[in-house]
Design an enzyme around this catalytic site. Structure first.
Site, PDB file in Angstrom:
ATOM      1  N   LEU A   1       0.856  -1.191   0.000  1.00  0.00           N
ATOM      2  CA  LEU A   1       0.000   0.000   0.000  1.00  0.00           C
ATOM      3  C   LEU A   1       0.889   1.238   0.000  1.00  0.00           C
ATOM      4  O   LEU A   1       1.127   1.848   1.018  1.00  0.00           O
ATOM      5  CB  LEU A   1      -0.889  -0.008   1.249  1.00  0.00           C
ATOM      6  CG  LEU A   1      -2.323  -0.490   1.079  1.00  0.00           C
ATOM      7  CD1 LEU A   1      -3.056  -0.445   2.401  1.00  0.00           C
ATOM      8  CD2 LEU A   1      -3.055   0.324   0.039  1.00  0.00           C
ATOM      9  N   HIS A   2       1.397   1.583  -1.161  1.00  0.00           N
ATOM     10  CA  HIS A   2       2.242   2.772  -1.253  1.00  0.00           C
ATOM     11  C   HIS A   2       1.355   3.971  -1.585  1.00  0.00           C
ATOM     12  O   HIS A   2       0.130   3.841  -1.659  1.00  0.00           O
ATOM     13  CB  HIS A   2       3.345   2.565  -2.288  1.00  0.00           C
ATOM     14  CG  HIS A   2       2.810   2.363  -3.664  1.00  0.00           C
ATOM     15  ND1 HIS A   2       2.946   3.296  -4.645  1.00  0.00           N
ATOM     16  CD2 HIS A   2       2.111   1.340  -4.195  1.00  0.00           C
ATOM     17  CE1 HIS A   2       2.339   2.845  -5.740  1.00  0.00           C
ATOM     18  NE2 HIS A   2       1.839   1.668  -5.486  1.00  0.00           N
ATOM     19  N   ALA A   3       1.957   5.110  -1.826  1.00  0.00           N
ATOM     20  CA  ALA A   3       1.178   6.335  -1.960  1.00  0.00           C
ATOM     21  C   ALA A   3       0.067   6.254  -3.006  1.00  0.00           C
ATOM     22  O   ALA A   3      -1.072   6.600  -2.735  1.00  0.00           O
ATOM     23  CB  ALA A   3       2.108   7.503  -2.255  1.00  0.00           C
TER      24      ALA A   3
ATOM     25  N   ALA B   1      -2.660   3.591  -2.144  1.00  0.00           N
ATOM     26  CA  ALA B   1      -3.415   4.080  -0.993  1.00  0.00           C
ATOM     27  C   ALA B   1      -4.365   5.196  -1.421  1.00  0.00           C
ATOM     28  O   ALA B   1      -5.502   5.278  -0.954  1.00  0.00           O
ATOM     29  CB  ALA B   1      -2.465   4.579   0.093  1.00  0.00           C
TER      30      ALA B   1
END
Lengths: 89, 314
Positions: free
Chosen positions: A14-16, A19
């Site tokens: 769940l990276h930027a 997300a």
């Protein structure tokens, strides 16, 4: 209130960007949506609190949704997670 | 109460492992400690076996003075009772008979260079903090005039924007969005930010910003005791908002009662100033001055005077 467990499968977790997609979906529902990782809980409607969870590939998370449109919300969020946040590899 | 492994404690408090035992991942669940003098003397009633056992100079000297047979017997009973670990202070030499007994039951022995009282203090402080109950709450924690203010409310109500304005006015940011709250004492909560997002903020339309880089070191603080909660909500015309400020509301977090102010949000209300005023007012109340009460008293005394005689006209 409904709950469902997921294993995050996409490469970067769940990276930027992933997300951001998740909170965009979450914000279209009125229910309370929380992502739970171990003993940490993050509000799925807030970007920073999801990033703070530090979810990587292979991490087990629980999605907990509570509210009037919980079933529709769970459906959309399951789809998003199961399709690896529609990321192109 | 949570638990913490011996391994973590050793790393943080800079201790040394003398004998590893079965495993260093044994959990400690209490911040209390025990000095096992009485147990070495043979008194095992009320022996607090869940605590870390600290052997200082006195206990060590006493062990040395005992005859080997009784000593072996007592130490076996001591280690066999299921204690989490034994800590030797003052960097004292660990005698072979102690290690032998520990080995029988796989109980770890660790050692610190610090003097006994000093390491006990540090250990209790550390364990209290590490074992404190904790919870993550959605909100923004800011330091306003030295008071820890937790801004809460629905997503999109403007908590971050209010906090940004407060920062611009010289107050300090602790955490945006996710606030990790720890109960450090009976009625004291301390909040901080998860490491990963410390001093970052999200402003809709702009994205993620770094407050420390943008406003400087004076605009942030790592953790802060929470003194009050300000709850922002959309103005509800059917709801009666406090006009006087005579009644007090509370919110409970981890069993601690925090004073709570509900602020209705409506276009044109400068929330940052209202938050500042709420904090100033709360500080006044705390110091014994309640403006609403004073006004009420003044009014009451005037009514009393009025009913007793004629109303004086200017």
């Amino acid at each position: 209130m409904i709950e469902k467990e997921f294993i995050i499968e996409n490469e970067a977790g769940l990276h930027a960007r992933s997300a951001a997609r998740l909170i965009k979906e979450a914000n279209s529902f009125s229910s309370d949506i929380n992502i739970i990782r171990g003993n940490k809980t993050g509000n799925a409607k807030s970007l920073l609190s999801i990033l703070a969870l530090g979810v990587f590939k292979g991490t087990k998370v629980t999605v907990r949704i509570d509210g009037s449109d919980e079933i529709a919300a769970m459906h959309r969020i399951s789809q998003l997670i199961e399709n690896n946040f529609y990321e192109e590899d | 109460m949570g638990s913490i492994s011996i391994e973590d404690m050793i790393r943080v408090l800079d201790m040394e492992v003398v004998y590893e035992g079965k495993s260093l991942s044994i959990d400690i669940e209490t911040s209390d400690i025990n000095r096992p003098g009485l147990q070495f003397a043979g008194f095992f009633d009320y022996f607090a076996i869940e605590r870390v056992q600290v052997i200082g100079k006195v206990e060590m000297t006493y062990l040395e003075s005992m005859d080997p047979e009784t000593r072996r017997h007592r130490l076996d009973r001591f280690f066999g009772s299921g204690i989490p670990c034994v800590l030797i202070s003052r960097n004292m030499e660990v005698p072979q008979y102690l290690v032998d007994s520990a080995k029988l039951f796989g109980c770890p022995i660790i050692r610190s260079r610090k003097a006994t009282t000093s390491i006990i203090h540090r250990m209790i402080n550390y364990l209290d903090s590490a074992l404190a109950p904790r919870i993550t709450r959605h909100g923004v924690l800011v330091d306003v005039y030295g008071e820890g203010v937790l801004l809460m409310g629905e997503s999109g109500i403007g908590k971050s924007e209010t906090a940004l304005e407060l920062i611009k006015r010289g107050h300090r940011l602790v955490a945006d969005d996710a606030v990790e709250i720890k109960k450090v004492a009976e009625n004291r909560l301390v909040g901080d930010a998860p490491d990963l997002i410390r001093h970052y903020m999200e402003i809709r339309g702009i994205g993620i910003i770094d407050i420390k880089a943008m406003y400087g070191i004076g605009s942030v603080i790592n953790n802060k005791a929470i003194d009050m909660v300000i709850y922002l909500e959309f103005w509800d015309s059917s709801k009666e908002y406090d006009r006087l400020g005579l009644k007090e509301e509370y919110m409970e977090i981890l069993g601690v009662k925090l004073p709570k102010v509900i602020l209705p949000v409506r276009p044109g209300r400068n929330l940052a100033i209202i938050v500042e005023v709420a904090v100033r007012n709360w500080r006044l109340k705390n110091m014994g001055y309640n403006a609403a009460q004073e006004l009420d008293n003044r009014l009451k005394s005037m009514i009393q005077q009025g009913s007793g005689g004629e109303i004086q006209e200017l």
